[in-house]
Design a protein around this motif. Structure first.
Motif, PDB file in Angstrom:
ATOM      1  N   LYS A  33       0.838  -1.191   0.000  1.00  0.00           N
ATOM      2  CA  LYS A  33       0.000   0.000   0.000  1.00  0.00           C
ATOM      3  C   LYS A  33       0.875   1.243   0.000  1.00  0.00           C
TER       4      LYS A  33
ATOM      5  N   ASP B  46      -1.198  -7.538  -6.779  1.00  0.00           N
ATOM      6  CA  ASP B  46      -2.104  -6.754  -7.632  1.00  0.00           C
ATOM      7  C   ASP B  46      -2.135  -5.297  -7.195  1.00  0.00           C
ATOM      8  N   ARG B  47      -2.071  -5.075  -5.903  1.00  0.00           N
ATOM      9  CA  ARG B  47      -2.057  -3.693  -5.395  1.00  0.00           C
ATOM     10  C   ARG B  47      -0.787  -2.971  -5.840  1.00  0.00           C
TER      11      ARG B  47
ATOM     12  N   ARG C 195      -0.981  -2.124  -9.440  1.00  0.00           N
ATOM     13  CA  ARG C 195      -1.932  -1.032  -9.656  1.00  0.00           C
ATOM     14  C   ARG C 195      -1.319   0.311  -9.255  1.00  0.00           C
ATOM     15  N   GLU C 196      -0.572   0.337  -8.133  1.00  0.00           N
ATOM     16  CA  GLU C 196       0.053   1.585  -7.691  1.00  0.00           C
ATOM     17  C   GLU C 196       1.079   2.078  -8.712  1.00  0.00           C
TER      18      GLU C 196
ATOM     19  N   GLU D  23       0.658  -7.646  -1.513  1.00  0.00           N
ATOM     20  CA  GLU D  23      -0.491  -7.879  -2.379  1.00  0.00           C
ATOM     21  C   GLU D  23      -0.064  -7.420  -3.777  1.00  0.00           C
TER      22      GLU D  23
END
Length: 554
Positions: free
Chosen positions: A317, A424-425, A428-429, A422
Motif C-alpha cells: 500500500k 495486484d495492489r 496497480r500503484e 499484495e
C-alpha cells in the motif's frame, strides 16, 4: 595497557571523545586548563560517532544559501524549529532556551567559527526534512543542509588536532580503554570519576571491542563533562524507551551507530543526581539497508533519498500524503509502525537511483570525504550511480534490479517478508503513478511536489530526477529496495542549563558536573523536542560542547 601516565587529578575531565567531547576539551584547553579525556574504546575510535557521519550542518542565511538563490532568515528558521519541535512539557523549559540560543548560533557565528578552524562546505545546499504538511508543521521551509567538505572526518579533524597538539605539549592526557562506571560525589559535588580499565584491543575503528576488565582507575577533577553519546547501539535500551505514540518497537532493526553507543553513562549520571528527561524522544530512520560490508553488528546504512521513488508499506500500500522520501522522518516512522510490519519498500528506476540516492556516512562518500574534486565531478554529475551506490546494487541483500515490472514483482515476493505483498495492489500503484506522468498537471501530490522541487537549482542539478514513468525502458532497469528501521539518535538526555551544567531534579546545578552532545539531548536535555530538522546533530554537538567546555574552564 597504555604508556600514557594517568594523572591523579585534572582541571577538566571529559568522558567521551566524540565531537562534543573533543570540542569541549579544545575549549577548556584554549582557556589554559589541563584536560584529561577518557573513553572506553581504542584510540582508533578518536572522533567517535561523528567520524562516521555525512557531515551535514544546519546554517541559516549562509553565503552558500544566498548563492543558490535561497532566502532564509532567523525568523523563518525559528518558525520551522518550533513547529517541528512541538515543545509541550514542563521539562521543556531549558530545551526551549537551548533552541533559541542554537538558532542564534546557526544564524550568527557558527559558520565563521567553523571557518576559523579550517572547515569548508560543499557549495550546493541540500534540502532535508522537506515537511509538506503546512507552513508551521514539520520540516524545513528552505534548504539548510550544508555538507562539510571532508564529511564527518572533516568536521572532527580540527578538534582532534587541537587536543593532540595539547597532548604533545603535555597539557592534555588521552586515555583509551577507560570505562567510567561511577561519578565521584563529595558533599553534593562531582569531583571526578572512577571505573574500569579494559584490556587492549586492536579492532579497527567502529568494530566491537572486548569488555575484558584488567584494572581500575580513579581521576579527580575540578569539572567533569559527560559527552558519552546516546543509546542507538543498544537495542534493548531503544525498545525500553520506545514511546506508545510511535506504536510498538520493531522486532527487527538495523544499527546506524557503532556498538559502543550503548547509553552506559545514563545510569551512571543519574546515580550522581543528574536529571534525565525526554528519554522517549528519539530519531530513527526508516530508509535503512543492510550494509553488504558491515563494520559493526547489524550495521545499517541510511539511504538519503530524493523525492521521486514510490514508497509502499510491507503489503504494497502506498504511503499517504505527505510521507514521501525525504519529507518527514518521524511521521513516516509513526505511520509504518501502525502497519504491524518492520519493513517497507521503494519501487524506483535506475534513473532515479543515479540522481537521488545518496548514502549516509563518511565511508560511503569517498569523493566528499577525501576532498577529491575530480572524483566528485565524475561520481555526482556523470551518468550512472556513484560507486558506493553501485556496490549496493550489485551486492546489497535489500536490492532487486530487473528490466520489467512483472519480474521485479516476482522477486520482491520471493524476498523474506515478500509474502506479505499484495501483488495486484503493487502493480496497480505503479501503473497508476505512471499514468499521471503523461501530463504537465496531475492530481498526484508527490508528482506535483517533485516538479516543484526542481525549481530549486540544487535539486535540479544533483538531487531530483526529471519526472518519468517508472516503467520507461529509457529510465531502466526498475529497482526495488527493501527498507528497515535504522537506530540512530537519542533526542533526550541530561537536563542542562545554557552553560552545560547538569541539573538535578529540583532544577539546581550539580557542582562540578557538565554534559554535552547527545548525552544532553544535544543541549538542555532535548533541544530538538520531538523532531529534528537534520544537520542539527553535529551542530548540537559543536554548540553544546563549546558551551560546556568554556563554562567548565571558568
Amino acid at each position: 595497557m597504555t604508556n600514557t601516565p594517568r594523572p591523579a587529578t585534572t582541571d577538566v575531565l571529559v568522558i567521551g571523545w566524540g565531537l562534543a567531547g573533543l570540542v569541549a576539551a579544545s575549549e577548556a584547553l584554549a582557556a589554559g586548563r589541563r584536560v584529561t579525556i577518557v573513553d572506553q574504546e581504542t584510540r582508533a575510535n578518536l572522533g567517535g560517532q561523528a567520524w562516521w557521519s555525512f557531515g551535514g550542518l544546519f546554517l541559516i542565511d549562509s553565503p552558500e544559501q544566498r548563492r543558490m538563490g535561497i532566502r532564509d532568515s532567523r525568523e523563518l528558521a525559528a518558525q520551522d524549529w518550533f513547529g517541528n519541535a512541538g515543545f509541550d512539557r514542563p521539562e521543556d523549559t531549558w530545551p526551549r532556551r537551548w533552541a533559541e540560543a542554537y538558532l542564534d548560533f546557526a544564524a550568527g557565528e557558527k559558520r565563521s567559527w567553523l571557518r576559523s578552524h579550517g572547515v569548508g562546505f560543499f557549495p550546493v545546499v541540500g534540502w532535508a526534512e522537506r515537511g509538506g504538511g503546512g507552513a508551521i508543521g514539520p520540516g524545513n521551509s528552505v534548504p539548510r543542509f550544508h555538507i562539510t567538505w571532508g564529511t564527518g572526518p572533516g568536521i572532527v579533524a580540527p578538534f582532534v588536532g587541537a587536543v593532540e597538539a595539547g597532548e604533545a605539549a603535555g597539557r592534555v592526557t588521552i586515555l583509551p580503554r577507560h570505562r567510567v562506571t561511577e561519578l565521584v560525589v563529595e558533599n553534593g559535588a562531582v569531583t571526578g570519576a572512577r571505573g574500569e580499565m579494559l584490556a587492549p584491543d586492536h579492532a579497527p575503528r567502529g568494530s566491537r571491542t572486548s569488555r575484558e576488565r584488567v584494572g581500575e582507575f580513579e581521576i579527580g577533577a575540578d569539572a567533569t563533562i559527560v559527552a558519552s553519546g546516546g543509546i542507538g547501539g543498544n537495542h534493548d535500551l531503544v525498545r525500553a524507551a520506545w514511546p506508545a505514540r510511535l506504536g510498538s518497537p520493531p522486532r527487527h532493526m538495523l544499527t546506524g551507530v557503532p556498538a559502543y553507543v550503548d547509553g552506559s553513562m545514563q545510569a551512571v549520571s543519574a546515580s550522581a543526581g543528574a536529571h534525565l528527561i525526554n528519554g522517549d524522544r528519539m530519531w530513527h530512520y526508516v530508509e535503512g539497508i543492510a550494509n553488504w560490508d558491515p563494520v559493526w553488528p547489524a550495521h545499517g546504512i541510511r539511504i538519503l533519498p530524493g523525492p521521486s521513488s514510490l514508497w509502499l508499506d510491507a503489503t504494497g500500500k502506498r504511503l499517504p500524503v505527505p510521507l514521501y522520501p525525504g519529507f518527514d522522518t518521524l511521521g513516516t516512522l509513526a505511520h509504518l509502525r501502525t502497519t504491524g510490519h518492520d519493513h517497507s519498500w521503494f519501487v524506483t528506476s535506475l534513473k532515479i537511483v543515479e540522481k537521488e540516492f545518496a548514502l549516509s556516512g563518511s565511508e560511503q562518500n569517498p569523493d566528499l570525504t577525501g576532498k577529491d574534486l575530480a572524483l566528485l565531478l565524475r561520481s555526482r554529475l556523470a551518468k550512472g550511480p556513484t560507486g558506493p551506490v553501485q556496490a549496493f546494487l550489485d551486492e546489497g541483500a535489500d536490492f532487486i534490479v530487473e528490466n520489467d515490472l512483472e519480474t521485479l514483482l516476482a522477486r520482491m515476493q520471493a524476498m523474506p517478508g515478500g509474502d506479505l505483498l499484495e501483488i495486484d495492489r503493487v502493480r496497480r500503484e505503479v501503473v497508476a503513478r505512471d499514468r499521471e506522468i503523461g501530463n504537465d498537471f496531475t492530481k498526484d501530490a508527490q508528482i506535483a511536489m517533485l516538479r516543484s522541487m526542481r525549481a530549486y537549482r540544487g535539486d535540479r542539478l544533483i538531487r531530483t530526477a526529471p519526472p518519468h514513468r517508472l516503467q520507461d525502458p529509457a529510465a531502466g532497469p526498475m529497482i526495488a529496495v527493501k527498507l528497515h528501521v535504522l537506530t540512530r539518535k537519542s533526542l533526550g538526555g541530561i537536563e542542562t542549563d545554557l552553560d552545560g551544567r547538569a541539573l538535578s531534579a529540583d532544577g539546581s546545578a550539580i557542582p562540578g558536573l557538565y554534559a554535552a552532545g547527545e548525552s544532553s539531548g544535544f543541549g538542555g536535555g532535548g533541544v530538538h523536542g520531538y523532531r529534528a530538522l537534520e544537520g542539527t546533530f553535529l551542530g548540537g554537538c559543536l554548540f553544546s560542547g563549546r558551551q560546556a567546555g568554556r563554562a567548565a574552564a571558568r
